[in-house]
Design an enzyme around this catalytic site. Structure first.
Site, PDB file in Angstrom:
ATOM      1  N   GLU A   1       0.485  -9.516   5.317  1.00 31.49           N
ATOM      2  CA  GLU A   1       0.286  -8.390   6.243  1.00 31.49           C
ATOM      3  C   GLU A   1      -1.169  -7.951   6.234  1.00 31.49           C
ATOM      4  O   GLU A   1      -1.715  -7.544   7.258  1.00 31.49           O
ATOM      5  CB  GLU A   1       1.246  -7.238   5.877  1.00 31.49           C
ATOM      6  CG  GLU A   1       2.661  -7.547   6.324  1.00 31.49           C
ATOM      7  CD  GLU A   1       3.761  -6.929   5.479  1.00 31.49           C
ATOM      8  OE1 GLU A   1       3.492  -5.997   4.696  1.00 31.49           O
ATOM      9  OE2 GLU A   1       4.906  -7.406   5.594  1.00 31.49           O
TER      10      GLU A   1
ATOM     11  N   SER B   1      12.354 -11.854   2.034  1.00 30.07           N
ATOM     12  CA  SER B   1      13.774 -11.492   2.214  1.00 30.07           C
ATOM     13  C   SER B   1      14.638 -11.771   0.994  1.00 30.07           C
ATOM     14  O   SER B   1      15.797 -12.159   1.136  1.00 30.07           O
ATOM     15  CB  SER B   1      14.353 -12.210   3.445  1.00 30.07           C
ATOM     16  OG  SER B   1      13.675 -11.806   4.609  1.00 30.07           O
TER      17      SER B   1
ATOM     18  N   HIS C   1      -1.947 -10.190   0.639  1.00 31.41           N
ATOM     19  CA  HIS C   1      -0.612 -10.227   1.254  1.00 31.41           C
ATOM     20  C   HIS C   1      -0.775 -10.629   2.724  1.00 31.41           C
ATOM     21  O   HIS C   1      -1.761 -10.265   3.367  1.00 31.41           O
ATOM     22  CB  HIS C   1       0.049  -8.850   1.135  1.00 31.41           C
ATOM     23  CG  HIS C   1       1.489  -8.858   1.542  1.00 31.41           C
ATOM     24  ND1 HIS C   1       1.873  -8.854   2.871  1.00 31.41           N
ATOM     25  CD2 HIS C   1       2.631  -8.898   0.820  1.00 31.41           C
ATOM     26  CE1 HIS C   1       3.201  -8.899   2.929  1.00 31.41           C
ATOM     27  NE2 HIS C   1       3.675  -8.924   1.694  1.00 31.41           N
TER      28      HIS C   1
ATOM     29  N   ASN D   1       7.419  -4.607  -3.928  1.00 35.82           N
ATOM     30  CA  ASN D   1       6.323  -4.217  -3.031  1.00 35.82           C
ATOM     31  C   ASN D   1       6.872  -3.214  -2.019  1.00 35.82           C
ATOM     32  O   ASN D   1       7.585  -3.589  -1.098  1.00 35.82           O
ATOM     33  CB  ASN D   1       5.793  -5.488  -2.328  1.00 35.82           C
ATOM     34  CG  ASN D   1       4.752  -5.169  -1.271  1.00 35.82           C
ATOM     35  OD1 ASN D   1       4.235  -4.047  -1.205  1.00 35.82           O
ATOM     36  ND2 ASN D   1       4.431  -6.157  -0.443  1.00 35.82           N
ATOM     37  N   TRP D   2       6.525  -1.956  -2.228  1.00 36.60           N
ATOM     38  CA  TRP D   2       7.094  -0.901  -1.371  1.00 36.60           C
ATOM     39  C   TRP D   2       6.425  -0.837  -0.002  1.00 36.60           C
ATOM     40  O   TRP D   2       6.881  -0.135   0.873  1.00 36.60           O
ATOM     41  CB  TRP D   2       6.954   0.466  -2.052  1.00 36.60           C
ATOM     42  CG  TRP D   2       7.838   0.664  -3.252  1.00 36.60           C
ATOM     43  CD1 TRP D   2       8.636  -0.273  -3.872  1.00 36.60           C
ATOM     44  CD2 TRP D   2       8.022   1.885  -3.979  1.00 36.60           C
ATOM     45  NE1 TRP D   2       9.296   0.292  -4.922  1.00 36.60           N
ATOM     46  CE2 TRP D   2       8.945   1.619  -5.022  1.00 36.60           C
ATOM     47  CE3 TRP D   2       7.506   3.171  -3.857  1.00 36.60           C
ATOM     48  CZ2 TRP D   2       9.341   2.594  -5.930  1.00 36.60           C
ATOM     49  CZ3 TRP D   2       7.903   4.151  -4.762  1.00 36.60           C
ATOM     50  CH2 TRP D   2       8.809   3.855  -5.786  1.00 36.60           C
ATOM     51  N   LYS D   3       5.292  -1.504   0.141  1.00 33.98           N
ATOM     52  CA  LYS D   3       4.524  -1.444   1.399  1.00 33.98           C
ATOM     53  C   LYS D   3       4.267   0.029   1.771  1.00 33.98           C
ATOM     54  O   LYS D   3       4.132   0.846   0.869  1.00 33.98           O
ATOM     55  CB  LYS D   3       5.255  -2.206   2.506  1.00 33.98           C
ATOM     56  CG  LYS D   3       5.656  -3.615   2.043  1.00 33.98           C
ATOM     57  CD  LYS D   3       6.087  -4.511   3.140  1.00 33.98           C
ATOM     58  CE  LYS D   3       6.439  -5.869   2.549  1.00 33.98           C
ATOM     59  NZ  LYS D   3       6.790  -6.852   3.561  1.00 33.98           N
TER      60      LYS D   3
ATOM     61  N   GLY E   1      10.582  -9.989   5.701  1.00 40.68           N
ATOM     62  CA  GLY E   1      11.205  -8.915   6.481  1.00 40.68           C
ATOM     63  C   GLY E   1      12.095  -9.410   7.607  1.00 40.68           C
ATOM     64  O   GLY E   1      12.505  -8.641   8.467  1.00 40.68           O
TER      65      GLY E   1
ATOM     66  N   GLY F   1      10.231  -7.155  -1.101  1.00 38.51           N
ATOM     67  CA  GLY F   1       9.821  -6.058  -0.220  1.00 38.51           C
ATOM     68  C   GLY F   1      10.982  -5.116   0.025  1.00 38.51           C
ATOM     69  O   GLY F   1      11.299  -4.254  -0.802  1.00 38.51           O
ATOM     70  N   GLY F   2      11.668  -5.303   1.157  1.00 39.51           N
ATOM     71  CA  GLY F   2      12.740  -4.397   1.594  1.00 39.51           C
ATOM     72  C   GLY F   2      13.727  -4.022   0.497  1.00 39.51           C
ATOM     73  O   GLY F   2      14.036  -2.838   0.319  1.00 39.51           O
TER      74      GLY F   2
ATOM     75  N   GLU G   1       4.784 -16.726  -0.299  1.00 33.73           N
ATOM     76  CA  GLU G   1       5.557 -15.935   0.647  1.00 33.73           C
ATOM     77  C   GLU G   1       5.440 -16.549   2.035  1.00 33.73           C
ATOM     78  O   GLU G   1       4.452 -16.303   2.742  1.00 33.73           O
ATOM     79  CB  GLU G   1       5.042 -14.497   0.689  1.00 33.73           C
ATOM     80  CG  GLU G   1       5.214 -13.743  -0.604  1.00 33.73           C
ATOM     81  CD  GLU G   1       5.347 -12.240  -0.361  1.00 33.73           C
ATOM     82  OE1 GLU G   1       6.335 -11.677  -0.813  1.00 33.73           O
ATOM     83  OE2 GLU G   1       4.477 -11.660   0.306  1.00 33.73           O
TER      84      GLU G   1
HETATM   85  P1  PGA Z   1      10.604  -8.733   2.182  1.00 35.68           P
HETATM   86  O1  PGA Z   1       9.035  -8.606   1.879  1.00 35.68           O
HETATM   87  O2  PGA Z   1      11.328  -8.887   0.885  1.00 35.68           O
HETATM   88  O3  PGA Z   1      10.969  -7.437   2.891  1.00 35.68           O
HETATM   89  O4  PGA Z   1      10.783  -9.917   3.082  1.00 35.68           O
HETATM   90  C1  PGA Z   1       8.432  -9.380   0.877  1.00 35.68           C
HETATM   91  C2  PGA Z   1       6.944  -9.123   0.857  1.00 35.68           C
HETATM   92  O5  PGA Z   1       6.339  -8.985   1.914  1.00 35.68           O
HETATM   93  O6  PGA Z   1       6.333  -9.040  -0.224  1.00 35.68           O
END
Ligand code: PGA
Length: 279
Positions: free
Chosen positions: A116, A236, A114, A15-17, A192, A257-258, A186
């Site tokens: 966010e 994470s 998600h 997930n590149w956001k 993050g 994500g990251g 999640e």
């Molecule tokens: P993260 O994000 O790996 O940076 O914690 C995961 C996500 O939000 O899908």
């Protein structure tokens, strides 16, 4: 082999956001395709025992077309994914993107709900459900995110939070759609932050999610249906933590994500999935 090994191919999703312009995305995907081909070649050497893995990447909307073109020209198995979509197929919804638009770009998976989107953009359980209903009849599979806050984890409220989110997402859904459902657990406090849920905690929640689905579809072949749903963990995830999480009985993949922004790290995580034991 366990039913997990037989039925649920691990799905590793990046997930590149809101990162990477379409120009940057082109560089990242080229690099990723190269690295994945290298690790795949290694994994198929006779001294290694590897298993099949599905991989998806979820660039921002503006990079979808460029990434699609590269994946197709490289004849890559990586599935093109999106990060969101709207609940309607077309109309006066300024700024939104519809399932049909994604389908035409050969998008195979879309992340819905998600945290966010829920926390920053106010998406409710009801809206997430409407989006699931819009996606299910298309060729796209939804990755539906659920998860608790730190307060809910510490107070024990996570059980009702997560079962409520799952219930909203699937209750009343036509059971023929269940095999294409992916749920991502999640924990919001792990996204993050560098904090991980322990593998045991992640497994406990994944089992709760599977049990909830089994109960909701209790008539007929309920448990068979629940056993087909893939459950990812996200929060994470790093190459160092991926393996132990993937070994858990009810966890069938990772939403990253990251670490998915760095091709070397994402390829290393995919490699963990390829090498993880089948049991
Ligand atoms: P993260 O994000 O790996 O940076 O914690 C995961 C996500 O939000 O899908």
């Amino acid at each position: 082999m366990t039913e997990k090994a037989l039925a649920r191919i691990p799905l590793i999703s990046g997930n590149w956001k809101m990162n990477n312009t379409h120009l940057e995305a082109i560089q990242v995907v080229r690099k990723l395709c190269l690295l994945l081909a290298e690790t795949e070649a290694k994994a198929t050497m006779p001294m290694f025992e590897s298993r099949p893995v599905q991989i998806s990447i979820h660039p921002p909307f503006t990079a979808l077309r460029s990434v699609q073109t590269i994946l197709e020209s490289e004849e890559s198995d990586v599935i093109l994914g999106a990060q969101n979509c709207y609940k309607e197929q077309k109309g006066a919804f300024t700024g939104e993107i519809s399932p049909i638009m994604l389908e035409k770009l050969n998008v195979g998976l879309v992340i819905l709900g998600h945290s966010e989107r829920r926390e920053i953009f106010g998406e409710t359980d009801e809206l997430v459900r409407e989006k699931i209903d819009a996606i299910m009849p298309t060729s796209i599979c939804p990755i539906v995110c659920v998860g608790e806050t730190l307060d809910e984890r510490q107070s024990g409220g996570w059980v009702s939070k997560i079962s409520g989110q799952v219930e909203h997402a699937v209750k009343g859904l036509n059971r023929k759609f269940l095999p294409k459902l992916v749920i991502a657990y999640e924990p919001i406090w792990a996204i993050g932050t560098g904090l991980n849920a322990s593998a045991e905690d992640a497994q406990e929640v994944a089992k709760l999610i599977r049990d909830c689905i089994g109960e909701i579809f209790s008539a007929g072949s309920s448990s068979d249906l629940a056993r087909q749903v893939r459950i990812q963990y996200g929060g994470s995830v790093k190459p160092q933590t991926a393996g132990i999480i993937l070994e858990q009985q009810d966890i069938d993949g990772l939403l990253v994500g990251g670490a998915s922004l760095v091709p070397e790290e994402f390829a290393a995580i995919v490699n963990c999935a390829r090498m993880a034991p089948n049991e």
